[in-house]
Design a protein around this motif. Structure first.
Motif, PDB file in Angstrom:
ATOM      1  N   GLU A 104      33.286  30.006  31.760  1.00 63.28           N
ATOM      2  CA  GLU A 104      34.741  30.168  31.683  1.00 63.28           C
ATOM      3  C   GLU A 104      35.152  31.499  31.044  1.00 63.28           C
ATOM      4  N   PRO A 105      34.731  32.621  31.638  1.00 57.71           N
ATOM      5  CA  PRO A 105      35.147  33.914  31.066  1.00 57.71           C
ATOM      6  C   PRO A 105      36.638  34.136  31.263  1.00 57.71           C
ATOM      7  N   PRO A 106      37.282  34.866  30.368  1.00 54.90           N
ATOM      8  CA  PRO A 106      38.718  35.148  30.537  1.00 54.90           C
ATOM      9  C   PRO A 106      38.948  36.051  31.746  1.00 54.90           C
ATOM     10  N   VAL A 107      40.046  35.833  32.427  1.00 52.59           N
ATOM     11  CA  VAL A 107      40.423  36.668  33.568  1.00 52.59           C
ATOM     12  C   VAL A 107      41.787  37.278  33.259  1.00 52.59           C
ATOM     13  N   THR A 108      41.786  38.542  32.931  1.00 45.74           N
ATOM     14  CA  THR A 108      43.003  39.266  32.592  1.00 45.74           C
ATOM     15  C   THR A 108      43.242  40.370  33.625  1.00 45.74           C
ATOM     16  N   ASP A 109      44.307  41.126  33.409  1.00 48.58           N
ATOM     17  CA  ASP A 109      44.550  42.285  34.284  1.00 48.58           C
ATOM     18  C   ASP A 109      43.356  43.240  34.261  1.00 48.58           C
ATOM     19  N   ARG A 110      42.795  43.455  33.091  1.00 53.22           N
ATOM     20  CA  ARG A 110      41.649  44.363  32.967  1.00 53.22           C
ATOM     21  C   ARG A 110      40.449  43.837  33.751  1.00 53.22           C
ATOM     22  N   THR A 111      40.280  42.527  33.769  1.00 53.10           N
ATOM     23  CA  THR A 111      39.176  41.935  34.525  1.00 53.10           C
ATOM     24  C   THR A 111      39.345  42.203  36.019  1.00 53.10           C
ATOM     25  N   VAL A 112      40.548  41.971  36.520  1.00 48.02           N
ATOM     26  CA  VAL A 112      40.806  42.165  37.948  1.00 48.02           C
ATOM     27  C   VAL A 112      40.617  43.631  38.338  1.00 48.02           C
ATOM     28  N   ILE A 113      41.148  44.536  37.536  1.00 48.54           N
ATOM     29  CA  ILE A 113      40.992  45.969  37.819  1.00 48.54           C
ATOM     30  C   ILE A 113      39.517  46.372  37.766  1.00 48.54           C
ATOM     31  N   PHE A 121      37.089  44.687  38.736  1.00 50.31           N
ATOM     32  CA  PHE A 121      36.418  44.245  39.967  1.00 50.31           C
ATOM     33  C   PHE A 121      36.869  45.025  41.197  1.00 50.31           C
ATOM     34  N   ALA A 122      37.864  45.884  41.062  1.00 55.87           N
ATOM     35  CA  ALA A 122      38.316  46.689  42.200  1.00 55.87           C
ATOM     36  C   ALA A 122      37.185  47.541  42.793  1.00 55.87           C
ATOM     37  N   PRO A 123      36.353  48.212  41.966  1.00 56.60           N
ATOM     38  CA  PRO A 123      35.247  48.973  42.559  1.00 56.60           C
ATOM     39  C   PRO A 123      34.267  48.098  43.330  1.00 56.60           C
ATOM     40  N   TRP A 124      34.113  46.847  42.915  1.00 53.61           N
ATOM     41  CA  TRP A 124      33.220  45.935  43.639  1.00 53.61           C
ATOM     42  C   TRP A 124      33.799  45.583  45.006  1.00 53.61           C
ATOM     43  N   MET A 125      35.106  45.434  45.084  1.00 57.95           N
ATOM     44  CA  MET A 125      35.748  45.191  46.381  1.00 57.95           C
ATOM     45  C   MET A 125      35.488  46.369  47.314  1.00 57.95           C
ATOM     46  N   MET A 126      35.576  47.575  46.757  1.00 58.56           N
ATOM     47  CA  MET A 126      35.344  48.777  47.552  1.00 58.56           C
ATOM     48  C   MET A 126      33.866  48.950  47.886  1.00 58.56           C
ATOM     49  N   ILE A 182      34.191  42.608  28.060  1.00 59.41           N
ATOM     50  CA  ILE A 182      33.494  42.209  29.281  1.00 59.41           C
ATOM     51  C   ILE A 182      33.896  43.083  30.471  1.00 59.41           C
ATOM     52  N   PRO A 183      35.188  43.343  30.697  1.00 63.16           N
ATOM     53  CA  PRO A 183      35.582  44.138  31.865  1.00 63.16           C
ATOM     54  C   PRO A 183      35.000  45.547  31.883  1.00 63.16           C
ATOM     55  N   ARG A 184      34.773  46.144  30.701  1.00 61.51           N
ATOM     56  CA  ARG A 184      34.281  47.521  30.681  1.00 61.51           C
ATOM     57  C   ARG A 184      32.947  47.637  31.412  1.00 61.51           C
ATOM     58  N   PHE A 185      31.998  46.769  31.092  1.00 62.42           N
ATOM     59  CA  PHE A 185      30.680  46.826  31.725  1.00 62.42           C
ATOM     60  C   PHE A 185      30.785  46.530  33.217  1.00 62.42           C
ATOM     61  N   VAL A 186      31.618  45.537  33.590  1.00 64.62           N
ATOM     62  CA  VAL A 186      31.800  45.185  34.994  1.00 64.62           C
ATOM     63  C   VAL A 186      32.368  46.376  35.769  1.00 64.62           C
ATOM     64  N   GLY A 187      33.378  47.021  35.200  1.00 67.74           N
ATOM     65  CA  GLY A 187      34.011  48.155  35.870  1.00 67.74           C
ATOM     66  C   GLY A 187      33.093  49.355  35.993  1.00 67.74           C
ATOM     67  N   ILE A 188      32.357  49.653  34.925  1.00 66.27           N
ATOM     68  CA  ILE A 188      31.440  50.806  34.958  1.00 66.27           C
ATOM     69  C   ILE A 188      30.336  50.586  35.983  1.00 66.27           C
ATOM     70  N   ALA A 189      29.768  49.382  35.988  1.00 70.17           N
ATOM     71  CA  ALA A 189      28.697  49.081  36.938  1.00 70.17           C
ATOM     72  C   ALA A 189      29.211  49.143  38.371  1.00 70.17           C
ATOM     73  N   GLY A 190      30.389  48.566  38.613  1.00 72.97           N
ATOM     74  CA  GLY A 190      30.953  48.590  39.952  1.00 72.97           C
ATOM     75  C   GLY A 190      31.266  49.996  40.432  1.00 72.97           C
ATOM     76  N   THR A 191      31.793  50.812  39.533  1.00 68.14           N
ATOM     77  CA  THR A 191      32.098  52.205  39.876  1.00 68.14           C
ATOM     78  C   THR A 191      30.831  52.977  40.208  1.00 68.14           C
TER      79      THR A 191
END
Length: 273
Positions: free
Chosen positions: A33-42, A44-49, A103-112
């Motif tokens: 149950e990780p939190p899903v905030t605006d930062r989380t969604v943003i 994941f944008a690189p992963w969508m791309m 949490i979002p920082r690592f997700v975003g950096i990895a996706g980018t």
């Protein structure tokens, strides 16, 4: 015909493991149950791309034949979701262990990083083949950015609570679908590209039947429909996001992916092919 052309079901020995692993990833995330905030969604944008980039590489024939079916549509979405989900889980444990501030920082950096590396590879393929032409993709991104800004400002002024509640997640939804509309319009009107999705083709043909088609093309109607649809969806989800932010933003993230994924696919494909 309801499904888009090019819809491919891979062999069972590839499909089965991906479904099992993806199911395990979803189950573990459900438990964590990780939190899903605006930062989380943003984030994941690189992963969508990234998923869109993988599908472009598949169309360029860049993958070995043994694993090529993994990057067909819709299989590529499952593969991307699996990798992104695993990275999300890793980021959760890194955060709990004090190794990452958020949490979002690592997700975003990895996706980018994934998106950048594979996009550069796709561009290099286009350069080697002599098909690299970034003019219209750049125009599409600029036009989509301007249209998104106008739509978001209008939404913020006239229906402020929707813009305030959905925030950055809502802006990503609008941009993703606007870029999808603009790239589709450019592909149809300027680059003579075909349209695989039957419903999209129906709207484009409706635009072509209008008197304005002779002067401004047929794609403008599709852009208008995509922008309007994105804004309507935000309005429908406003209350849901207020009452259940985690679930609401997760659903809006999926809506954003449905727009941004195809949009980046079109943009990159037009650039390299």
């Amino acid at each position: 015909m309801v499904l888009p052309e090019g819809f491919v079901v891979p062999p069972w020995y590839l499909l089965g493991p991906v479904i099992v692993v993806l199911g395990g990833v979803i189950a573990l995330l459900w438990a964590l149950e990780p939190p899903v905030t605006d930062r989380t969604v943003i984030a994941f944008a690189p992963w969508m791309m990234f998923g869109a980039c993988l599908h472009v590489l598949y169309k360029l024939g860049a993958f070995p034949a043994t694993i090529e079916p993994l990057f067909t549509a819709p299989m590529v979405y499952a593969v991307t979701a699996t990798v992104a989900g695993i990275v999300w889980i890793i980021s959760i444990f890194l955060h709990v262990g004090g190794l990452q501030q958020t949490i979002p920082r690592f997700v975003g950096i990895a996706g980018t990083a994934f998106f950048t590396v594979f996009t550069m590879f796709a561009l290099s393929v286009g350069l080697e083949d002599g098909t690299l032409e970034p003019f219209w993709p750049v125009i599409a991104v600029v036009v989509a950015g301007v249209a998104t800004a106008v739509a978001w400002i209008a939404l913020s002024l006239w229906v402020t609570d929707i813009a305030t509640t959905t925030s950055a997640t809502g802006a990503l939804v609008v941009f993703g679908h606007t870029l999808d509309g603009v790239t589709t319009a450019i592909g149809y009107d300027v680059l003579a590209a075909g349209e695989d999705v039957p419903l999209s083709l129906l709207i484009l043909e409706a635009g072509e039947a209008l008197p304005t088609a002779e002067y401004i093309g047929a794609g403008w109607l599709f852009v208008l429909v995509k922008v309007a649809l994105a804004l309507v969806i935000l309005g429908l989800f406003r209350e849901y996001v207020e009452e259940a932010p985690r679930q609401g933003r997760t659903m809006l993230a999926l809506v954003a992916a449905v727009g941004l994924g195809p949009a980046v696919h079109n943009t990159l494909l037009f650039a390299v092919a």
